[in-house]
Design an enzyme around this catalytic site. Sequence first.
Site, PDB file in Angstrom:
ATOM      1  N   CYS A 115       0.831  -1.203   0.000  1.00  0.00           N
ATOM      2  CA  CYS A 115       0.000   0.000   0.000  1.00  0.00           C
ATOM      3  C   CYS A 115       0.872   1.262   0.000  1.00  0.00           C
ATOM      4  CB  CYS A 115      -0.914   0.000   1.218  1.00  0.00           C
ATOM      5  SG  CYS A 115      -2.044   1.408   1.243  1.00  0.00           S
ATOM      6  N   ARG A 242      -5.802  -2.624 -12.101  1.00  0.00           N
ATOM      7  CA  ARG A 242      -6.607  -1.571 -12.727  1.00  0.00           C
ATOM      8  C   ARG A 242      -7.031  -1.895 -14.154  1.00  0.00           C
ATOM      9  NH1 ARG A 242      -3.031   3.283 -12.758  1.00  0.00           N
ATOM     10  NH2 ARG A 242      -1.400   1.686 -12.897  1.00  0.00           N
TER      11      ARG A 242
END
Length: 388
Positions: A115, A242
């Site tokens: 992250c 994505r």
Amino acid sequence: MTILAPADPRVAPQLSIGNLDLDVPVVLAPMAGITNTAFRRLCREYGAGLYVSEMITSRALVERTPESMRLITHHESETTRSIQLYGVDPKTVREAVTMLVAEDRADHIDLNFGCPVPKVTRKGGGAALPWKIDLFRDIVEGAVKAAGDVPLTIKMRKGIDADHLTYLEAARVGAGAGVASIALHARTAADFYSGHADWSAIEKLKNTITDTPILGNGDIWSAADALRMVDETGCDGVVVGRGCLGRPWLFGDLAAAFRGETLKAEPTLGEVATAFKRHAELLVEFFGEEDRACRDIRKHVAWYFKGYSVGGELRAGMAAVQSLAHMDELLGNLDWSQQYPGIDAEGQRGRAGRPKKPTLPQGWLDSRELQESHRSELNQAELSTSGG
């Protein structure tokens, strides 16, 4: 909806992650607020591979918060139940893994160390954590032991920035601990999602770690990209994030490509509308509330209809859709026969952002060992944010 081309001879072998044999070496990347049961089921309807849950914080799971318990629930069609955990405390992560295994809630567990979000890295979590290599080792070793026969894997980034790379050492620790695979998003935390992923780092990792499957992640927008990554880096499989936003059929392309076909989905606007509606229906089932499902599907509008001639008014209407009946009314105004727009519907999706200096706890880079002053900040790092 599809165009078949001659088979591509560069076909990757079947991927085994512990005792799991994947029919194609493709993994859906965990994405917070995206890869819930609804989206995973939709992607599975088009393709094959391993579909991982959105990130769940270990602390919330141990505390059995209603939201975390809902997020670890799988539909009966999900025959391989894959859950990603995020944590910064070895004891809490171990307890979370123990719970999942003891209660038979997962067939695969992944740990997130990728992250890049500032509110996580500023407390030493996410992509910042492997810099403290002893803490990283304690978390991974404890989790692997707690997992037992359930495959436990790790996903990480190259490091904090170009001057503070951690992926090779972290991978050695992970392999030594017995993780079932290692996934690398070939960017640093400083890169965020900007620029181009450094696939050479995936190749270097594969050449360094030879006895543990290595998965590559970053800039896979098509099946051709996936084959090229495997060809150029030698990685054992790919992790897709994505690139599948608004394009669940990408997993059909990927499955076909890795089976030796070149199958490219070129959906009409009507086929896109059908997938969009199906996604909304699955969200209703997941949330148990039509209103909440409609609020959630709104963020997917731009991704699904990218490149198609829809019109600003209709796009705005779908981005404020109130119910499934309202959705039907809006979709009915589309030209369902409109053909695939080609390159305008392809390429990058999601926000790339810009490179930025990672926000870290004061003095974090002074030592590879965890200082007592940083422990309290770590305890605040378990936030429900997008990882990786």
